[in-house]
Design a protein around this motif. Structure first.
Motif, PDB file in Angstrom:
ATOM      1  N   GLY A   1     -15.906 -22.700  84.489  1.00 48.31           N
ATOM      2  CA  GLY A   1     -16.829 -22.266  85.533  1.00 48.31           C
ATOM      3  C   GLY A   1     -16.789 -20.769  85.799  1.00 48.31           C
ATOM      4  N   LEU A   2     -16.475 -19.992  84.757  1.00 45.18           N
ATOM      5  CA  LEU A   2     -16.345 -18.545  84.915  1.00 45.18           C
ATOM      6  C   LEU A   2     -17.462 -17.796  84.198  1.00 45.18           C
ATOM      7  CD1 LEU A   2     -12.513 -18.215  84.207  1.00 45.18           C
ATOM      8  CD2 LEU A   2     -13.652 -18.239  86.438  1.00 45.18           C
ATOM      9  N   SER A   3     -17.859 -16.686  84.762  1.00 47.63           N
ATOM     10  CA  SER A   3     -18.776 -15.771  84.087  1.00 47.63           C
ATOM     11  C   SER A   3     -17.946 -14.907  83.147  1.00 47.63           C
ATOM     12  CB  SER A   3     -19.494 -14.891  85.108  1.00 47.63           C
ATOM     13  OG  SER A   3     -18.543 -14.047  85.752  1.00 47.63           O
ATOM     14  N   GLN A   4     -18.616 -14.179  82.277  1.00 46.60           N
ATOM     15  CA  GLN A   4     -17.896 -13.231  81.422  1.00 46.60           C
ATOM     16  C   GLN A   4     -17.212 -12.168  82.280  1.00 46.60           C
ATOM     17  OE1 GLN A   4     -20.736 -11.686  78.592  1.00 46.60           O
ATOM     18  NE2 GLN A   4     -20.364 -13.370  77.156  1.00 46.60           N
TER      19      GLN A   4
ATOM     20  N   THR B   1     -14.119 -13.709  83.932  1.00 43.52           N
ATOM     21  CA  THR B   1     -13.097 -13.923  82.900  1.00 43.52           C
ATOM     22  C   THR B   1     -12.415 -12.605  82.578  1.00 43.52           C
ATOM     23  OG1 THR B   1     -14.321 -15.776  81.950  1.00 43.52           O
ATOM     24  CG2 THR B   1     -12.706 -14.700  80.523  1.00 43.52           C
ATOM     25  N   ALA B   2     -13.220 -11.574  82.392  1.00 51.99           N
ATOM     26  CA  ALA B   2     -12.678 -10.250  82.079  1.00 51.99           C
ATOM     27  C   ALA B   2     -11.789  -9.751  83.217  1.00 51.99           C
ATOM     28  CB  ALA B   2     -13.823  -9.266  81.832  1.00 51.99           C
ATOM     29  N   ARG B   3     -12.242  -9.884  84.435  1.00 52.95           N
ATOM     30  CA  ARG B   3     -11.468  -9.418  85.584  1.00 52.95           C
ATOM     31  C   ARG B   3     -10.121 -10.136  85.662  1.00 52.95           C
ATOM     32  NH1 ARG B   3      -9.813 -10.579  90.318  1.00 52.95           N
ATOM     33  NH2 ARG B   3     -10.792 -12.606  90.475  1.00 52.95           N
ATOM     34  N   ARG B   4     -10.141 -11.450  85.540  1.00 49.41           N
ATOM     35  CA  ARG B   4      -8.907 -12.233  85.657  1.00 49.41           C
ATOM     36  C   ARG B   4      -7.932 -11.959  84.516  1.00 49.41           C
ATOM     37  NH1 ARG B   4     -10.465 -18.286  87.869  1.00 49.41           N
ATOM     38  NH2 ARG B   4     -11.701 -17.584  89.650  1.00 49.41           N
ATOM     39  N   ALA B   5      -8.469 -11.672  83.332  1.00 49.99           N
ATOM     40  CA  ALA B   5      -7.610 -11.420  82.165  1.00 49.99           C
ATOM     41  C   ALA B   5      -7.240  -9.944  82.022  1.00 49.99           C
ATOM     42  CB  ALA B   5      -8.305 -11.913  80.895  1.00 49.99           C
ATOM     43  N   GLY B   6      -7.857  -9.084  82.839  1.00 49.75           N
ATOM     44  CA  GLY B   6      -7.579  -7.655  82.737  1.00 49.75           C
ATOM     45  C   GLY B   6      -8.232  -7.023  81.519  1.00 49.75           C
ATOM     46  N   LEU B   7      -9.402  -7.518  81.151  1.00 48.76           N
ATOM     47  CA  LEU B   7     -10.150  -7.033  79.985  1.00 48.76           C
ATOM     48  C   LEU B   7     -11.487  -6.453  80.443  1.00 48.76           C
ATOM     49  CD1 LEU B   7      -9.645 -10.207  77.761  1.00 48.76           C
ATOM     50  CD2 LEU B   7      -8.337  -8.073  77.649  1.00 48.76           C
TER      51      LEU B   7
ATOM     52  N   ALA C   1      -5.949 -17.523  76.949  1.00 46.02           N
ATOM     53  CA  ALA C   1      -5.489 -18.913  77.022  1.00 46.02           C
ATOM     54  C   ALA C   1      -5.106 -19.268  78.456  1.00 46.02           C
ATOM     55  CB  ALA C   1      -4.314 -19.136  76.076  1.00 46.02           C
ATOM     56  N   ASP C   2      -4.401 -18.362  79.120  1.00 46.80           N
ATOM     57  CA  ASP C   2      -4.011 -18.592  80.518  1.00 46.80           C
ATOM     58  C   ASP C   2      -5.211 -18.579  81.448  1.00 46.80           C
ATOM     59  OD1 ASP C   2      -1.342 -18.797  79.821  1.00 46.80           O
ATOM     60  OD2 ASP C   2      -0.851 -16.737  80.389  1.00 46.80           O
ATOM     61  N   THR C   3      -6.074 -17.594  81.274  1.00 43.95           N
ATOM     62  CA  THR C   3      -7.243 -17.447  82.151  1.00 43.95           C
ATOM     63  C   THR C   3      -8.200 -18.628  82.033  1.00 43.95           C
ATOM     64  OG1 THR C   3      -7.105 -15.034  82.039  1.00 43.95           O
ATOM     65  CG2 THR C   3      -9.226 -15.972  82.691  1.00 43.95           C
TER      66      THR C   3
END
Length: 99
Positions: free
Chosen positions: A23-26, A29-35, A59-61
């Motif tokens: 249920g994540l946007s790109q 996803t980027a914010r949570r993974a630090g990308l 994988a974690d995100t």
């Protein structure tokens, strides 16, 4: 000169499906993974191969299944990006994620 590796054909769709399942946007996803969001887009569209460190973050995100993790880790490279030995020494003391 470093040769860019071509990711396996199914890696991008696997990441996109896992992201949508979570249920994540790109962007999120980027914010949570630090990308960067553009980097997530390139991964999903088969334009980049993740480093092992980025594979672990994703994988974690995304909460990947064991089979998805196996596929992702098999595609990941250990000598590029955040996993490159030259960068590992620079980022060892850093805890601030990239934005």
């Amino acid at each position: 000169m470093r040769v860019r590796r071509t990711p396996p054909q199914g890696l991008g769709p696997l990441l996109r499906a896992a992201r949508k399942r979570a249920g994540l946007s790109q962007s999120e996803t980027a914010r949570r993974a630090g990308l960067g969001q553009g980097y997530v887009w390139m991964l999903e569209n088969g334009q980049r191969t993740p480093s092992m460190k980025v594979a672990e973050l994703l994988a974690d995100t995304l909460g990947l299944t064991l089979d998805e993790c196996r596929t992702l880790y098999a595609a990941a490279v250990s000598d590029a990006g955040r996993s490159h030995p030259a960068r590992a020494s620079h980022s060892a003391g850093s805890t601030t994620p990239r934005r």
